[in-house]
Design a protein around this motif. Structure first.
Motif, PDB file in Angstrom:
ATOM      1  N   ALA A 111      86.381  23.196   8.271  1.00 46.38           N
ATOM      2  CA  ALA A 111      85.959  22.679   9.399  1.00 46.38           C
ATOM      3  C   ALA A 111      86.361  21.129   9.586  1.00 46.38           C
ATOM      4  N   TYR A 112      86.682  20.388   8.529  1.00 39.97           N
ATOM      5  CA  TYR A 112      86.724  19.114   8.406  1.00 39.97           C
ATOM      6  C   TYR A 112      87.883  18.397   7.812  1.00 39.97           C
ATOM      7  N   GLN A 113      89.225  19.014   7.902  1.00 43.04           N
ATOM      8  CA  GLN A 113      90.234  18.523   7.520  1.00 43.04           C
ATOM      9  C   GLN A 113      90.560  17.240   8.036  1.00 43.04           C
ATOM     10  N   SER A 146      89.097  24.536  12.056  1.00 40.22           N
ATOM     11  CA  SER A 146      88.614  24.202  13.495  1.00 40.22           C
ATOM     12  C   SER A 146      89.315  22.895  13.823  1.00 40.22           C
ATOM     13  N   CYS A 147      89.661  22.636  15.116  1.00 39.24           N
ATOM     14  CA  CYS A 147      89.841  21.457  15.588  1.00 39.24           C
ATOM     15  C   CYS A 147      88.982  20.528  16.148  1.00 39.24           C
ATOM     16  N   SER A 148      87.592  20.931  16.210  1.00 40.33           N
ATOM     17  CA  SER A 148      86.570  20.230  16.764  1.00 40.33           C
ATOM     18  C   SER A 148      86.482  18.972  16.357  1.00 40.33           C
ATOM     19  N   GLY A 161      89.914  26.586  17.431  1.00 43.40           N
ATOM     20  CA  GLY A 161      90.026  26.993  16.050  1.00 43.40           C
ATOM     21  C   GLY A 161      91.036  28.120  15.848  1.00 43.40           C
ATOM     22  N   ALA A 162      91.151  28.255  14.403  1.00 43.65           N
ATOM     23  CA  ALA A 162      92.101  29.477  13.991  1.00 43.65           C
ATOM     24  C   ALA A 162      91.850  30.367  12.813  1.00 43.65           C
ATOM     25  N   VAL A 163      92.013  31.516  12.793  1.00 42.28           N
ATOM     26  CA  VAL A 163      92.067  32.382  11.872  1.00 42.28           C
ATOM     27  C   VAL A 163      93.357  32.282  10.924  1.00 42.28           C
TER      28      VAL A 163
END
Length: 393
Positions: free
Chosen positions: A210-212, A240-242, A253-255
């Protein structure tokens, strides 16, 4: 009908926002909800996102559905962001989802179809919403040791011993970087025996990424996922892109699924899409299209990376500054670990009663387990916060 229901308990984290909003004290401080804030306390739209949205507005000609998989250009770009532009993607499948939480639930439902009797092993502690999402999919959960509150470090050896209790076919949920809620991460050297154990004991890796870009850098934060991909036969990633694109409310987001071969990935992907069809049918398009525009345009992508790096470095400086302030005010090294952690969160190691005192006496809002949002810190108030923490110890 509804008389059979009782009120659901309020979300502890989101409820903090309401309490904070209603607090009239001018010195109050919001360290609760996990959104990035700049030095003025604002969660701004990133420059590249603003420009990409402008281009999208000027070029978009329809609002019809984009399909269950979402924006295919976005999906390809996310695969390359996570695994690198030179990665072999032949065994990969990706689909756009409604945020990182949508990706987590989609993968959970997919895995429940594939291994309904499996147990999912979670770090102790883990993100508060992991357990409800997994239980809603019908899974049993168990925990493996992860965090040592006394030292503020990862229990790497205990983690390995804990995972040895899992049976073949079980699933391990792993934080790819920037562990939430502790901020304490495995080094890449510590990841190596974990990956070997997963392969040896036939445990399926389910990674929450979630935090790349918020920890040690975009490439560095993907190192564990890439190591897994080089060793394990199959895996799933919820990304996630949040945070890294700051598009929280737009839910992007993406799977990502990796199969034993291309056919396996294709079959798993078809089941993932069948799952999203039931959950929400089609993903929202706007911000995913903006992310795709950024990642496909060299100049925009460079600007996005520059702003993201400035955000990351600011959080590192806040960590260092807060740890130094706590050392000054407490005359001890008790909180030095804060400077070593990465990402948006760390835990102070306070009791819930002490957290309540911080809120009631000083107007400082953080989650009950003493998780605080590093980006919510203010450069000019680090000593004020440190004094308050020392006062309630």
């Amino acid at each position: 009908m509804f008389e059979t229901l009782s009120a659901a308990p309020p979300d502890k984290i989101l409820n903090l926002s309401i309490l904070y909003k209603n607090d009239a004290r001018p010195t109050k401080m919001d360290l609760g909800v996990g959104v990035y804030k700049n030095s003025q306390g604002a969660t701004v739209i990133m420059r590249a996102v603003r420009e990409a949205e402008k281009r999208l507005y000027e070029s978009q000609t329809t609002k019809t559905y984009v399909g269950m998989a979402g924006d295919e250009g976005f999906n390809k770009a996310m695969l390359q962001l996570v695994f690198g532009k030179k990665a072999d993607l032949s065994r990969m499948f990706a689909c756009q989802t409604a945020g990182g939480s949508g990706a987590l639930r989609t993968i959970a439902d997919l895995l429940a179809k594939a291994r309904p009797d499996a147990t999912i092993w979670l770090s102790d502690p883990t993100w508060a919403n992991h357990v409800p999402i997994l239980k809603a999919a019908g899974f049993k959960t168990a925990t493996y040791p992860y965090f040592d509150p006394a030292s503020g470090t990862v229990k790497a050896d205990a983690m390995l011993e804990g995972l040895k209790q899992a049976k073949a076919g079980d699933i391990t949920l792993l934080h790819g970087c920037c562990h939430n809620p502790t901020g304490a991460n495995l080094t890449i050297q510590q990841w190596a025996p974990v990956v070997d154990l997963l392969v040896e004991r036939d445990l399926f890796p389910f990674v929450d990424l979630a935090y790349q870009g918020f920890g040690d850098g975009l490439e560095e934060d993907a190192a564990a996922v890439r190591l897994l991909a080089s060793k394990v036969p199959e895996m799933a990633v919820a990304t996630s892109c949040s945070k890294n694109f700051s598009v929280y409310r737009d839910r992007v987001g993406a799977v990502i699924l990796m199969g034993k071969d291309a056919e396996g990935a294709k079959i798993a992907g078809s089941q993932a899409l069948a799952t999203t069809r039931v959950l929400y049918s089609m993903p929202p398009d706007h911000a995913a299209a903006a992310v795709r525009i950024i990642l496909e345009d060299d100049a925009l992508c460079a600007d996005w990376k520059s702003e993201l790096e400035a955000m990351r470095l600011r959080m590192l400086n806040l960590r260092k500054g807060f740890a130094e302030a706590l050392r000054r005010q407490s005359n001890s090294s008790r909180f030095d670990f804060i400077a070593d952690h990465r990402g948006m969160f760390s835990r102070l190691g306070l009791t819930e009663a002490q957290v309540d005192r911080l809120r009631d006496e000083f107007g400082i809002y953080m989650v009950g387990d003493s998780r605080f949002n590093v980006a919510g810190l203010k450069e000019d108030r680090l000593d004020d916060l440190a004094k308050a923490v020392v006062a309630i110890l």
